[in-house]
Design an enzyme around this catalytic site. Structure first.
Site, PDB file in Angstrom:
ATOM      1  N   ASP A  40       0.827  -1.214   0.000  1.00 48.08           N
ATOM      2  CA  ASP A  40       0.000   0.000   0.000  1.00 48.08           C
ATOM      3  C   ASP A  40       0.859   1.261   0.000  1.00 48.08           C
ATOM      4  O   ASP A  40       0.718   2.148   0.853  1.00 48.08           O
ATOM      5  CB  ASP A  40      -0.937   0.021   1.217  1.00 48.08           C
ATOM      6  N   GLU A 196     -10.575   1.064  -5.344  1.00 48.99           N
ATOM      7  CA  GLU A 196     -10.184   1.463  -4.006  1.00 48.99           C
ATOM      8  C   GLU A 196      -8.741   1.975  -4.084  1.00 48.99           C
ATOM      9  O   GLU A 196      -8.193   2.169  -5.171  1.00 48.99           O
ATOM     10  CB  GLU A 196     -10.302   0.309  -3.007  1.00 48.99           C
TER      11      GLU A 196
END
Length: 513
Positions: A40, A196
């Site tokens: 991430d 997302e």
């Protein structure tokens, strides 16, 4: 060492630490810059410095921040969150917080202050801030949860937070006050099915919205002249061509590079970097000669910077733990020490029914392609019922442990814990067998291409005996830790009290093939 181009001979002279060297010493690099679980990613540039924020889940301290001068050579600056708070699960209560906790941070900089937006699972979004990336960091909590938040400072001073969740794809834009302390308005600006991991940036009058599409393991980019659209979307890359969650960062010379994570098996999710060029105001990953893919090897974005890497081996002589170490959850600080026996890490037996639920397991990331972790330990402090040693933490956790016995002797055993939907399952691979020497070398070899680990021990540091056969190395976001397999030093006692394990040193190296 002064900054300069490092040749191969100079690289060879650097003390061994990481088992993977991205910087090839000839002006090129190989992906990934860090061959370990740094998922991430969000990367920004501040002057000549690059900063990289990454997910850490339940590990404490939490939320890793790294620094580089060239996007290739990275070192750990700090962890923003000394102890995770807001939930008893961070203290291994109410089921623990494996697979949850802290993830998908958004890193930005404005007017001398660093900001990180992050949403701990089950809690409202937090905005952390610090003048110095080393900290201290403070935070405020917003009044709602923003999944995978994307913090964005516009040219006119407006502050926004974009959010979307892959089970839907509706992208909401929250407006924040100038002080970045509260949400003042919200509106839906776009729908991108399955999107997302949003990132927002601006270039040449266009807003660019990058989104991960986890169902496709792909990355998309959308652009618009205004934040309310209309937006147009193009596919970028995917895990077959480089990765599926990331965005872009600009270079001091005006060029651009991309950063993107890719699912990479048991090592976890690694972050790649890639040259990016522009065609009709659309970013294109790769080079004009090889567009649409992240190169395995390329010229370094910035030349002449010195070699750097996170630490890994440790002799525990410093007054604080090395930057590479984290705990499996918040530790019980009274049960570990670097001062009770100077030069050693003392792990007092922590409470826990078995390894998966034990407090104070000290971990650092496994490294691909192959890594050997070796701990020299003194077991004379063990008491009856103590289970202390070295191994792996992941979907399958294998622990080579020394066990304290009621008659004052010590025995060696190997146990494997598999986390399943019906709870952890413990398999004893090797029944306890007596060892004579209180001083032992415990070794864990991780072979990520083969997807197995092997554990062994020695009483003299030269002749090693393997125990328990091979153990699977596996990444599983549904069970396990949602992380790459980690090296784990542990000491626990199901009765809740006991003695201690002294760790003289931990050494990371590359095992011979």
């Amino acid at each position: 060492m002064t900054p300069g181009v490092l040749g191969l001979a100079a690289l060879a002279g650097v003390a061994s630490a990481q088992v993977w060297r991205s910087d090839r010493g000839d002006g090129t690099y190989a992906n990934p810059p860090l061959n370990a679980d740094y998922p991430d990613p969000d990367i920004i540039r501040v002057g000549r410095d690059f900063y990289f924020a990454s997910t850490t889940f339940a590990n404490a301290p939490g939320l890793t921040l790294l620094h580089s001068r060239d996007l290739v050579n990275w070192d750990i600056v700090s962890h923003l969150i000394p102890r995770l708070d807001g939930s008893a699960t961070f203290d291994l209560q109410d089921g623990g917080s494996y697979r949850h906790g802290i993830y998908a941070p958004s890193l930005r900089y404005r007017d001398g202050t660093f900001y990180v937006a992050v949403t701990p699972v089950g809690q409202n979004t937090r905005i952390y801030r610090a003048r110095d990336p080393k900290g201290p960091w403070t935070h405020v909590a917003l009044d709602r949860q923003a999944f995978d938040p994307a913090l964005f400072f516009d040219d006119d001073g407006a502050v926004y937070l974009a959010t979307s969740i892959g089970s839907d794809g509706t992208i909401t834009l929250h407006t924040l006050d100038h002080d970045v302390t509260r949400i003042t308005a919200s509106r839906v600006i776009y729908y991108n099915k399955g999107a997302e991991g949003s990132k927002l940036l601006k270039r040449n009058g266009y807003y660019y919205l990058f989104n991960a599409l986890p169902g496709k393991l792909a990355l998309s980019v959308s652009r618009a002249r205004a934040l309310d659209g209309p937006w147009e979307t193009r596919a970028q890359i995917d895990d077959t061509t480089g990765g599926h969650q990331g965005a872009l960062v600009d270079l001091p010379d005006g060029g651009w590079y991309g950063f993107v994570m890719r699912d990479s098996g048991a090592i976890g999710r690694v972050t790649n970097i890639s040259p990016v060029f522009w065609r009709d105001d659309w970013p294109v990953w790769g080079t004009p000669d090889a567009p649409g893919r992240v190169p395995d090897r390329a010229r370094k974005p910035i030349q002449g910077q010195r070699f750097a890497e996170p630490p890994s081996s440790d002799d525990f002589a410093a007054p604080t733990l090395g930057r590479q170490w984290q705990w499996n959850h918040n530790p019980l600080d009274r049960l570990w020490s670097l001062t009770e026996r100077p030069g050693f890490l003392r792990l007092h037996a922590a409470p826990g029914a078995h390894f998966w639920w034990a407090r104070n397991t000290l971990v650092q990331k496994g490294q691909a392609p192959r890594a050997r972790g070796e701990a020299l330990v003194d077991t004379r402090g063990l008491r009856p019922g103590d289970v202390c040693g070295l191994g792996t933490l992941g979907k399958y956790s294998a622990q080579l442990s020394v066990v304290g016995r009621a008659d004052g002797t010590r025995a060696l055993t190997m146990r494997v814990t598999e986390d399943r939907t019906d709870g952890p399952h413990v398999e004893v691979r090797v029944p306890a067998q007596r060892v004579a020497s209180p001083r032992l070398w415990l070794r864990t070899d991780m072979d990520f291409p083969a997807k197995v680990a092997r554990l062994s021990y020695s009483e003299d540091g030269r002749r090693f005996t393997a125990l328990g056969g091979t153990v699977p190395l596996m990444f599983d976001w549904r069970t396990g830790t949602f992380q790459g397999v980690q090296f784990a030093l542990s000491c626990y006692n199901p009765a809740g009290t006991g003695g201690w394990l002294d760790v003289d040193r931990f050494t990371l190296s590359t095992p011979p093939q």
